[in-house]
Structure formats: C-alpha cells, structure tokens
Design an enzyme around this catalytic site. Sequence first.
Site, PDB file in Angstrom:
ATOM      1  CB  SER A  67      12.954  14.827  32.029  1.00  0.00           C
ATOM      2  OG  SER A  67      14.110  14.118  32.415  1.00  0.00           O
ATOM      3  CG  ASP A  88      15.620  17.975  39.140  1.00  0.00           C
ATOM      4  OD1 ASP A  88      16.160  16.850  39.077  1.00  0.00           O
ATOM      5  OD2 ASP A  88      14.949  18.450  38.217  1.00  0.00           O
ATOM      6  CG  HIS A 122      13.785  15.041  37.365  1.00  0.00           C
ATOM      7  ND1 HIS A 122      14.554  15.978  36.712  1.00  0.00           N
ATOM      8  CD2 HIS A 122      13.354  14.181  36.406  1.00  0.00           C
ATOM      9  CE1 HIS A 122      14.600  15.702  35.428  1.00  0.00           C
ATOM     10  NE2 HIS A 122      13.876  14.618  35.212  1.00  0.00           N
TER      11      HIS A 122
END
Length: 278
Positions: free
Chosen positions: A50, A221, A254
């Site tokens: 991330s 995601d 994610h």
Amino acid sequence: MEYWDWSWDELAEYDLPATMRGILAEYDLPATMYVYGHTGKQKLHYARHSLGTLMALASFCHSELQEMVRSAVLLSPTAYLNLIGPAFVRIGVELFCARGKYMGLSYLHSRMHSSFLNDRLFKICWLPGISCLHLLTAYAGKNCCLSSSAAHRYLEHGLQPTATKNIIHLSQMIRRGTLAKFDYDDCDKNTKHYGQEVPPAYDISSFPHDLPLLLGYGGEDGLSDGGDGLRFMDGLRFHDQHKLTVLYRLDYGHDDFIMAVNAKQLVNDRVIGFLKLQ
C-alpha cells in the site's frame, strides 16, 4: 507543529533512504551478519504494501535508493488513485481538501490522530450485526479471504497517527489523478518550495529498468483500482520484462495480500521464491 509538517514526499525523500542506510550500517554487527552477511551482498530486498509502495516509487526516482536495493516487492501498489472506488474514501477526500484550504498551513502542520479509529470506531465492531470486516470494506473495498480475528487485530493495532498534511496530499492525488509533490495551492509557496509554480510530477519511467520487481495486484482492490493499475503498468512499459513478475489474484482485495487466510500459500511463498532467485 513543525514536527508534523510532512507528507509522503518527505517519507520518500528522507525517511526511507535513511532507514535503508541505517540497516546497511548494521552489517558489521555479528547479529546482523548472521542474517545478511552470508550473502556477501550489501544490498537489501524491499517488500512493502500500500502506502509503502508509493514511498518506494517516489524514492526510486532518486539514485541513492537504487544503489541500496537488490529487488522490490510491491503488494497492492498505490501510484495513481483517481479511480478509487469506496464512497467512504471519496467523502473523506472532499472533507480533508476543503478543510485544509479553510484552515491554512496551521492546520496542515497538525497531527491526524488515530484515537478516534482505535478508541471509538473499533468499538463499532462489537455491536450486534457489525463486523470489523465491514469497516475494512468501507475504506478499501471487498476482501475475499480475511478472518474476523485478523480484521479485529488490524483495526486494534494497525492504525497509526499520521500528519494531516499527508492525508491532504493523498486527497489531492485522488481528486486530480496526479502523482506529484504536495501542492500548496499557492503559486508563490510552490515556487518557494520547488522553484516552479506547479508541483513537480514523479516520473515512473525513471524507475530502474533492470531492478527485479514483483507486483501483487488484486481484482477486488478498492484502493488500487484496475484502471489506475493499468496506468501504473504503462509507466513501467520500458522495464526489462525478464525482471518483472506480476502476481495477480482476481478475488483478492487490498488487504488480502497481507492478511488473507491463504496468503501464505498464494502470496508469501511466491514472494520468497522470487527473492531467492535474486
């Protein structure tokens, strides 16, 4: 106040290279030699998820970090964010940008506390019919393979405070579709900081073309949308294809890449195998 006057610009330019230098400086210590020294190569593997991938992309635009890294693993990479999906994030983006402009620099220098998330929002998980999985979905989109206990641990321990300026910088990226330095929304201030009226953009094509690179993408995601991902991949079109590995999971969201119940088999083992080849 000055302590919190930073965004991911400073994390990429100062903090990340300093961290890498600090780790490399430990090579002479016996304990670290046991971990790293047997390879005889004083370079490090970089693996992040991330926001950590955004820091790497920006930092790799500077030659210093390129000289310290042997390979990079970027899971759920975030570069371009303007196609981000969750409405919760979109609403927050508008609020942060509007409030930042209204309050001025004194607001930008403040700290974004996580106490609300840790002390109040987390308690919502314990309400009847509510799960922490619902809260993760609200900001990051659907995850296929998270356990409720993993979601609880993440929301209880994983949320850390950051600078409000950092949140506003990310909000600028989402609203404008840019991958650039922080915009002070003032030509004079931008000129003072950057020598030009418009913040400089980060050039992904300057990413070292021969660096072994593994990218982990999820089809569900909500933060790293497929369209934004394709735009990022286009920036890497000059990368040596023999040095590029793409790990795509259609059902992953994610956070699945770091917390899924099957991440060990589907992600971690693949990452370790990739690193062993470098």
